[in-house]
Design a protein around this motif. Structure first.
Motif, mmCIF file in Angstrom:
data_model
loop_
_atom_site.group_PDB
_atom_site.id
_atom_site.type_symbol
_atom_site.label_atom_id
_atom_site.label_comp_id
_atom_site.label_asym_id
_atom_site.label_seq_id
_atom_site.Cartn_x
_atom_site.Cartn_y
_atom_site.Cartn_z
ATOM 1 N N GLU A 1 0.829 -1.205 0.000
ATOM 2 C CA GLU A 1 0.000 0.000 0.000
ATOM 3 C C GLU A 1 0.864 1.256 0.000
ATOM 4 O O GLU A 1 0.549 2.238 -0.690
ATOM 5 C CB GLU A 1 -0.930 -0.013 1.210
ATOM 6 N N MET A 2 1.976 1.237 0.749
ATOM 7 C CA MET A 2 2.869 2.397 0.773
ATOM 8 C C MET A 2 3.569 2.575 -0.568
ATOM 9 O O MET A 2 3.729 3.698 -1.051
ATOM 10 C CB MET A 2 3.889 2.245 1.903
ATOM 11 N N LEU A 3 3.991 1.468 -1.179
ATOM 12 C CA LEU A 3 4.643 1.548 -2.489
ATOM 13 C C LEU A 3 3.677 2.092 -3.539
ATOM 14 O O LEU A 3 4.056 2.897 -4.389
ATOM 15 C CB LEU A 3 5.155 0.170 -2.909
ATOM 16 N N LYS A 4 2.427 1.667 -3.463
ATOM 17 C CA LYS A 4 1.426 2.176 -4.405
ATOM 18 C C LYS A 4 1.171 3.663 -4.173
ATOM 19 O O LYS A 4 0.954 4.423 -5.125
ATOM 20 C CB LYS A 4 0.117 1.393 -4.259
ATOM 21 N N LYS A 5 1.204 4.096 -2.903
ATOM 22 C CA LYS A 5 0.919 5.494 -2.593
ATOM 23 C C LYS A 5 1.996 6.421 -3.137
ATOM 24 O O LYS A 5 1.681 7.464 -3.737
ATOM 25 C CB LYS A 5 0.793 5.671 -1.078
#
Length: 310
Positions: A112-116
């Motif tokens: 989720e952080m990488l996507k953000k």
């Protein structure tokens, strides 16, 4: 997907360490092409960057540990799995403690952080390791193997004498999409009696129902239950994806495992590298030619079936 990838910008997070029980701050930063994944202990030698590689694996007991020159970082498999599953080739990971924070026990928070923050392509092409011939290792009743394939596939089987687990198997063709949808949310799991034993000896001090699926003698004790019926075997696949990324490049081949773990996964990589006739490397520019060669190989089906005890 043909070119190397890194993060568009840095990200930060905080969670406890699964084994140390300490609060750990982590920052992930972009890195240059061909840098690979680099680890930094900010509480130790801040200038030392430890390359994530098979040569720098110092321990595979309970988790995979990377170290060099007396500095080590453990429990790296989940973040490495997220990088591999999301196609990130280059990054710097800084922590102020002895391990990567456990988050919720899966790779979902990392994804989720990488996507953000997003990822970006870089100027250099990826290099792939292509399995040309079967490679096999075993220890006791556990075994793992690579066989040729035109993509990165995983077939994994586990078997536990516990009514909530039993026998589970799963097959996956890895891509950003399949990793995010099917694998990354699967949490680590353990048995209550083992957790109590480890904590009495100063291990698994950060383990809790917030970051692991815990089982007593007969059932899962987490009130929310499982995220999917086959979460146990999917977490083993999550771990394996992280461990196999230690080879330093995406793999084109079929990984088949029965009751494997961190130690056996590393053993398989070493066995593969020691037999250079069984693999080759290629960039996306010439990988199609390698695919065509793979299509001429005949891998007896019984070898695959034996490997997973079907």
């Amino acid at each position: 997907m043909n070119f190397q990838r890194t993060l568009k910008s840095e990200l930060t997070c905080q969670s406890v360490g699964l084994h140390s029980g300490r609060k750990i701050n982590m920052t992930i930063k972009p890195a240059a092409s061909d840098a690979g994944i680099l680890l930094v202990r900010k509480d130790k030698n801040y200038k030392q960057k430890i390359k994530v590689s098979l040569d720098n694996v110092t321990d595979t007991t309970l988790a995979t540990t990377i170290g060099n020159n007396g500095t080590a970082i453990s429990t790296v498999e989940h973040i490495l799995s997220a990088f591999s599953g999301m196609g990130v080739d280059n990054a710097v990971v800084e922590v102020d403690g002895p391990e990567i924070p456990i988050m919720d026990g899966s790779a979902l928070p990392f994804v989720e952080m990488l996507k953000k923050v997003g990822t970006c392509t870089q100027e250099k092409l990826k290099k792939y390791l292509i399995v040309k011939e079967p490679v096999y290792v075993s220890e006791g009743e556990s075994h793992a193997m690579f066989v040729p394939s035109s993509s990165f596939e995983i077939t994994y089987k586990i078997e536990f004498g516990h009514p909530a687990i039993g026998v589970q198997s799963y097959h996956l063709k890895l891509s950003d999409e399949t990793y995010a949808q099917e694998i990354c949310s699967s949490r680590t799991f353990g048995f209550l009696k083992d957790v109590e034993y480890l904590q009495a000896r100063g291990l698994a001090l950060g383990g809790s129902l917030k970051n692991a699926v815990i089982l007593d003698e007969t059932r899962i004790i987490n009130k929310e239950g499982l995220r999917s019926p086959d979460e146990f075997v999917k977490h083993k696949i999550l771990d394996a994806i992280g461990d196999l990324s230690l080879i330093g490049m995406p793999i084109v081949g079929h990984f088949i495992a029965y009751k494997s773990g961190h130690k056996l996964n590393a053993m398989l990589l070493k066995e593969l590298l020691e037999h250079q006739e069984n693999w080759t490397t290629a960039t996306v520019l010439d990988i199609q030619e390698s695919y065509e060669e793979l299509n001429t190989l005949d891998v007896p089906s019984y070898k695959i079936l034996d490997a997973v005890h079907v």
